[in-house]
Design an enzyme around this catalytic site. Structure first.
Site, PDB file in Angstrom:
ATOM      1  N   ARG A  46      17.306 -13.292  -1.209  1.00 30.69           N
ATOM      2  CA  ARG A  46      16.045 -12.702  -0.751  1.00 30.69           C
ATOM      3  C   ARG A  46      15.945 -12.799   0.772  1.00 30.69           C
ATOM      4  O   ARG A  46      15.455 -11.893   1.433  1.00 30.69           O
ATOM      5  CB  ARG A  46      14.852 -13.378  -1.433  1.00 30.69           C
ATOM      6  CG  ARG A  46      13.522 -12.964  -0.858  1.00 30.69           C
ATOM      7  CD  ARG A  46      12.311 -13.182  -1.767  1.00 30.69           C
ATOM      8  NE  ARG A  46      12.399 -14.347  -2.630  1.00 30.69           N
ATOM      9  CZ  ARG A  46      12.217 -15.610  -2.250  1.00 30.69           C
ATOM     10  NH1 ARG A  46      11.923 -15.900  -1.001  1.00 30.69           N
ATOM     11  NH2 ARG A  46      12.313 -16.597  -3.114  1.00 30.69           N
ATOM     12  N   TYR A  98       0.448   9.818   5.032  1.00 30.47           N
ATOM     13  CA  TYR A  98       1.017   9.891   3.684  1.00 30.47           C
ATOM     14  C   TYR A  98      -0.007   9.329   2.673  1.00 30.47           C
ATOM     15  O   TYR A  98      -0.614   8.277   2.920  1.00 30.47           O
ATOM     16  CB  TYR A  98       2.305   9.061   3.668  1.00 30.47           C
ATOM     17  CG  TYR A  98       2.994   8.992   2.338  1.00 30.47           C
ATOM     18  CD1 TYR A  98       3.680  10.090   1.838  1.00 30.47           C
ATOM     19  CD2 TYR A  98       2.957   7.827   1.579  1.00 30.47           C
ATOM     20  CE1 TYR A  98       4.315  10.025   0.616  1.00 30.47           C
ATOM     21  CE2 TYR A  98       3.596   7.757   0.358  1.00 30.47           C
ATOM     22  CZ  TYR A  98       4.277   8.859  -0.123  1.00 30.47           C
ATOM     23  OH  TYR A  98       4.901   8.788  -1.325  1.00 30.47           O
ATOM     24  N   ASP A 170       4.898   5.918  12.022  1.00 27.68           N
ATOM     25  CA  ASP A 170       5.683   6.255  10.840  1.00 27.68           C
ATOM     26  C   ASP A 170       6.590   7.417  11.240  1.00 27.68           C
ATOM     27  O   ASP A 170       6.125   8.538  11.445  1.00 27.68           O
ATOM     28  CB  ASP A 170       4.750   6.637   9.687  1.00 27.68           C
ATOM     29  CG  ASP A 170       5.494   6.836   8.372  1.00 27.68           C
ATOM     30  OD1 ASP A 170       6.665   7.253   8.420  1.00 27.68           O
ATOM     31  OD2 ASP A 170       4.892   6.597   7.308  1.00 27.68           O
TER      32      ASP A 170
HETATM   33  C1  LIG Z   1       7.403   8.691   1.303  1.00 19.91           C
HETATM   34  C2  LIG Z   1       6.673   8.243   2.480  1.00 19.91           C
HETATM   35  C3  LIG Z   1       6.178   6.933   2.555  1.00 19.91           C
HETATM   36  C4  LIG Z   1       6.315   5.953   1.422  1.00 19.91           C
HETATM   37  O1  LIG Z   1       7.642   5.589   1.212  1.00 19.91           O
HETATM   38  P1  LIG Z   1       8.277   5.182  -0.222  1.00 19.91           P
HETATM   39  O2  LIG Z   1       9.700   4.999   0.089  1.00 19.91           O
HETATM   40  O3  LIG Z   1       7.993   6.312  -1.157  1.00 19.91           O
HETATM   41  O4  LIG Z   1       7.590   3.948  -0.661  1.00 19.91           O
HETATM   42  C5  LIG Z   1       5.539   6.553   3.726  1.00 19.91           C
HETATM   43  N1  LIG Z   1       5.367   7.416   4.759  1.00 19.91           N
HETATM   44  C6  LIG Z   1       5.819   8.680   4.706  1.00 19.91           C
HETATM   45  C7  LIG Z   1       5.615   9.579   5.860  1.00 19.91           C
HETATM   46  C8  LIG Z   1       6.475   9.140   3.579  1.00 19.91           C
HETATM   47  O5  LIG Z   1       6.912  10.400   3.533  1.00 19.91           O
END
Ligand SMILES: *Cc1c(COP(=O)(O)O)cnc(C)c1O
Length: 379
Positions: A46, A98, A170
């Protein structure tokens, strides 16, 4: 080193015993000590795994950051990020994030007494106005999903520094090939590696990257304490996929531009959203902070009925959530990815019942164009 070279070599070197060129999958939960108290620096899966370390090093390098941490999903990565804040803190977040991020912040984290303001972070005056004494983070997604709105990362970072606030971005939609937020002043980058980084629709994963040592220590502690770590095989798959990231991103971008040229001329398309359009309201910022436009296009075909007819008529594009894979996908945000966002909020953002999101893959662009043209005839 340039991007395509780093993508292939960063974090990876021939394995010591055999010289294996491909970083091995260290499929182990624990590591044997030669003597009591003498580990080789690896204790328990982990906390430490060599395959994961290779990926973390690689991702940190691609984002021009110092530290990288991988998680079992993008949501787990964003959860780790938000966990560094404390009750009483206030967070400003892009209103068009998202859907899963909105759900995490609004339905889970809010109950731990962290306050959120979901605002249009493209509006810098509004960002300034929303800052409070207890604001600790501005979390932005740019381009946004699925409206492809843009926030000026550098401008937000300048506002944030003056107010002693952290900025996280993000970067899932652009990947580090087209956008490196740390270079623009952001403190933290997060990804859903499920999307472009892995790019083959076969792994769920996420990561957090930073150059800030204090944040790095906190994320590392959360990673081992909460334990949402990725499996060694998944790390290896992402590491392998990233080797072609530069070439995949070029192809996504090229195909999306070609498809936009067709969509632009079609009168059945009521609205077209793509960062590569000169008519995009934030085109100047796009040219400043992005090195390409990516493979995501949204279109408004006017009604649920038309959206349904269009999606069902496509042959190569598959109806599916997710994005960023080599295979082209189509999604209806109002009933799929953004179903958990309340309707009045969706309407405000422009996520109408007629909105369709296309994730342009790297198939032959002529085939994709034919598929779209044929489907549009059904409307
Ligand atoms: C898909 C997505 C997420 C979440 O990610 P997962 O891998 O599905 O948990 C977060 N931010 C954006 C912009 C995404 O497209």
């Amino acid at each position: 080193m340039k991007f395509a070279t780093k993508a292939i070599h960063s974090g990876q070197h021939p394995e010591e015993i055999t010289g294996a060129v491909s970083t091995p999958i260290f499929q182990t939960s624990t590591y044997s000590n030669e003597k009591l108290g003498e580990s080789k620096g690896f204790d328990y899966g982990r906390t430490t795994n060599p395959t994961r370390f290779a990926l973390e090093r690689n991702l940190a390098d691609l984002e021009n950051g110092k530290f990288g941490y991988c998680f079992s999903s993008g949501m787990a990565a964003i959860h780790a990020l938000i966990t560094i804040f404390k009750p009483g803190d206030h967070v400003i977040c892009s209103d068009n994030v998202y859907g899963g991020v909105f759900r995490l912040f609004d339905q889970i984290i809010k109950d731990y007494n962290i306050e959120f303001s979901f605002i249009n972070t493209s509006d810098l005056k509004l960002v300034k106005k929303t800052i409070r004494k207890n604001t600790k983070l501005i979390h932005i997604e740019t381009p946004t999903n699925p409206m492809l709105g843009i926030t000026d990362i550098e401008a937000v970072s300048i506002i944030a520094i003056k107010n002693n606030i952290l900025v996280s971005v993000d970067n899932t939609f652009m990947s580090p090939y087209f956008q490196t937020p740390l270079d623009l002043g952001a403190d933290i980058v997060v990804h859903s590696s499920t999307k472009y980084l892995n790019g083959h629709c076969d792994v769920i994963g996420g990561c957090v990257i930073t150059s800030n040592e204090d944040i790095s220590d906190k994320i590392k502690f959360i990673q081992k304490s909460i334990g949402a770590v990725p499996a060694p095989l998944d790390c290896w798959l992402i590491l392998r996929s990233i080797k072609t990231l530069a070439y995949r991103m070029k192809a996504h971008n090229e195909n999306a531009i070609a498809i936009c040229r067709v969509l632009e001329k079609d009168r059945r398309i009521k609205k077209l959203f793509y960062p590569g359009l000169k008519s995009h309201p934030q085109y100047k910022i796009i040219k400043k902070q992005m090195r390409g436009f990516g493979g995501m296009i949204s279109i408004d075909v006017g009604s649920y009925k038309s959206a349904e007819q269009f999606c069902n008529a496509l042959r190569i594009f598959q109806i599916a959530e997710s994005l960023g894979g080599v295979e082209s996908l189509v999604c209806h945000p109002a009933t799929m990815t953004h179903a958990s966002v309340p309707k009045e909020f969706r309407d405000k953002l422009g996520i109408t019942d007629g909105l369709v999101r296309l994730s342009i893959g790297i198939e032959d662009k002529e085939d994709l164009i034919t598929d779209i043209k044929e489907a549009l005839k059904k409307l």
